[in-house]
Motif scaffolding. Structure first.
Motif, PDB file in Angstrom:
ATOM      1  N   GLU A  14       0.980  -1.402  -0.126  1.00  0.00           N
ATOM      2  CA  GLU A  14       0.183   0.159  -0.197  1.00  0.00           C
ATOM      3  C   GLU A  14       0.648   1.193   0.029  1.00  0.00           C
ATOM      4  O   GLU A  14       1.882   0.934   0.373  1.00  0.00           O
ATOM      5  N   GLU A  15       0.514   2.675  -0.012  1.00  0.00           N
ATOM      6  CA  GLU A  15       1.023   3.550  -0.216  1.00  0.00           C
ATOM      7  C   GLU A  15       1.860   4.178   1.032  1.00  0.00           C
ATOM      8  O   GLU A  15       1.532   4.048   2.274  1.00  0.00           O
ATOM      9  N   CYS A  28       6.407   2.610  -2.012  1.00  0.00           N
ATOM     10  CA  CYS A  28       4.862   3.070  -2.577  1.00  0.00           C
ATOM     11  C   CYS A  28       4.484   4.052  -2.394  1.00  0.00           C
ATOM     12  O   CYS A  28       4.187   4.633  -2.032  1.00  0.00           O
ATOM     13  N   LYS A  29       4.910   4.643  -4.450  1.00  0.00           N
ATOM     14  CA  LYS A  29       4.160   6.035  -4.440  1.00  0.00           C
ATOM     15  C   LYS A  29       2.637   6.636  -3.495  1.00  0.00           C
ATOM     16  O   LYS A  29       1.714   5.119  -3.490  1.00  0.00           O
ATOM     17  N   GLU A  30       2.488   7.603  -3.588  1.00  0.00           N
ATOM     18  CA  GLU A  30       0.899   7.954  -3.052  1.00  0.00           C
ATOM     19  C   GLU A  30      -0.257   7.595  -4.178  1.00  0.00           C
ATOM     20  O   GLU A  30       0.168   7.363  -4.916  1.00  0.00           O
ATOM     21  N   TRP A  31      -1.406   7.597  -3.702  1.00  0.00           N
ATOM     22  CA  TRP A  31      -3.016   7.690  -4.472  1.00  0.00           C
ATOM     23  C   TRP A  31      -2.522   8.403  -5.699  1.00  0.00           C
ATOM     24  O   TRP A  31      -2.374   9.861  -5.060  1.00  0.00           O
ATOM     25  N   SER A  34      -0.389   4.523  -6.379  1.00  0.00           N
ATOM     26  CA  SER A  34      -0.163   2.873  -5.513  1.00  0.00           C
ATOM     27  C   SER A  34      -0.824   2.321  -5.588  1.00  0.00           C
ATOM     28  O   SER A  34      -0.412   0.904  -5.208  1.00  0.00           O
ATOM     29  N   CYS A  37       1.487  -0.709  -7.179  1.00  0.00           N
ATOM     30  CA  CYS A  37       2.622  -1.478  -6.509  1.00  0.00           C
ATOM     31  C   CYS A  37       2.699  -2.537  -6.803  1.00  0.00           C
ATOM     32  O   CYS A  37       3.544  -3.820  -6.124  1.00  0.00           O
ATOM     33  N   TRP A  53       6.700   3.112  -7.753  1.00  0.00           N
ATOM     34  CA  TRP A  53       7.840   3.102  -6.627  1.00  0.00           C
ATOM     35  C   TRP A  53       8.799   4.116  -6.961  1.00  0.00           C
ATOM     36  O   TRP A  53       9.208   4.520  -7.957  1.00  0.00           O
TER      37      TRP A  53
END
Length: 164
Positions: A14-15, A28-31, A34, A37, A53
């Motif tokens: 998850e984020e 893991c990047k933000e929404w 995400s 991922c 990522w």
């Protein structure tokens, strides 16, 4: 200090989750990024990694132990709503249940009231790698109790019938 766990395609990320690949730490990047991922081809340092990522550093060693986990109790919903059905066009606030292999209870999910997220409810089963649109709201056993029958009342006729 120390390093996060090695990346595993068996884990649902998850984020904000961090992983280790070849001594490189990735997050893991933000929404909305995400959602990638957990997709094949978007693995850390994979062909499309930069979509999901972010490289945040490097490390060697292990992360020091943390405190004991705290478990959150999910509320009992006094019976289960219908099981998720991929043929149903779910809408915001709809509730479904999903079975858990070997468990004596099921999980209760509610389709998000967010306009953008609720459109994913008919497309993705809750508990899949991506819970797009679905929010875990509790657990249940058995079926929901029936509600009382609706009460209908007779309407009186108005005038000489319906207008043309």
């Amino acid at each position: 200090g120390g390093c996060p766990q090695d990346f595993s395609d068996l884990v649902s990320y998850e984020e904000g989750d961090q992983v280790l690949v070849n001594d490189i730490v990735l997050q893991c990047k933000e929404w909305p990024y995400s959602v990638y991922c957990n997709h094949e081809g978007y693995e850390p340092l994979g062909p499309h990694s930069d979509m999901a990522w972010a490289i945040v550093g490097h490390c060697e060693g292990t992360i020091s132990p943390s405190s004991s986990p705290v478990f959150v109790s999910l509320p009992d919903h006094n019976g289960c709503p219908e099981l998720f059905d991929s043929n149903v066009d779910y809408r915001a606030s709809d509730k479904v249940s999903t079975n858990i292999d070997g468990a004596s209870f099921s999980l209760v999910w509610q389709c998000s009231t967010d306009t953008h997220l609720s459109r994913y409810c008919p497309q993705f089963e809750p508990q899949a790698k991506l819970n797009l649109g679905w929010i875990l709201i509790g657990h249940c056993v058995g079926t929901m109790s029936p509600t009382t029958a609706p009460n209908f009342f007779q309407l009186s006729e108005y005038g000489d019938g319906c207008p043309n």
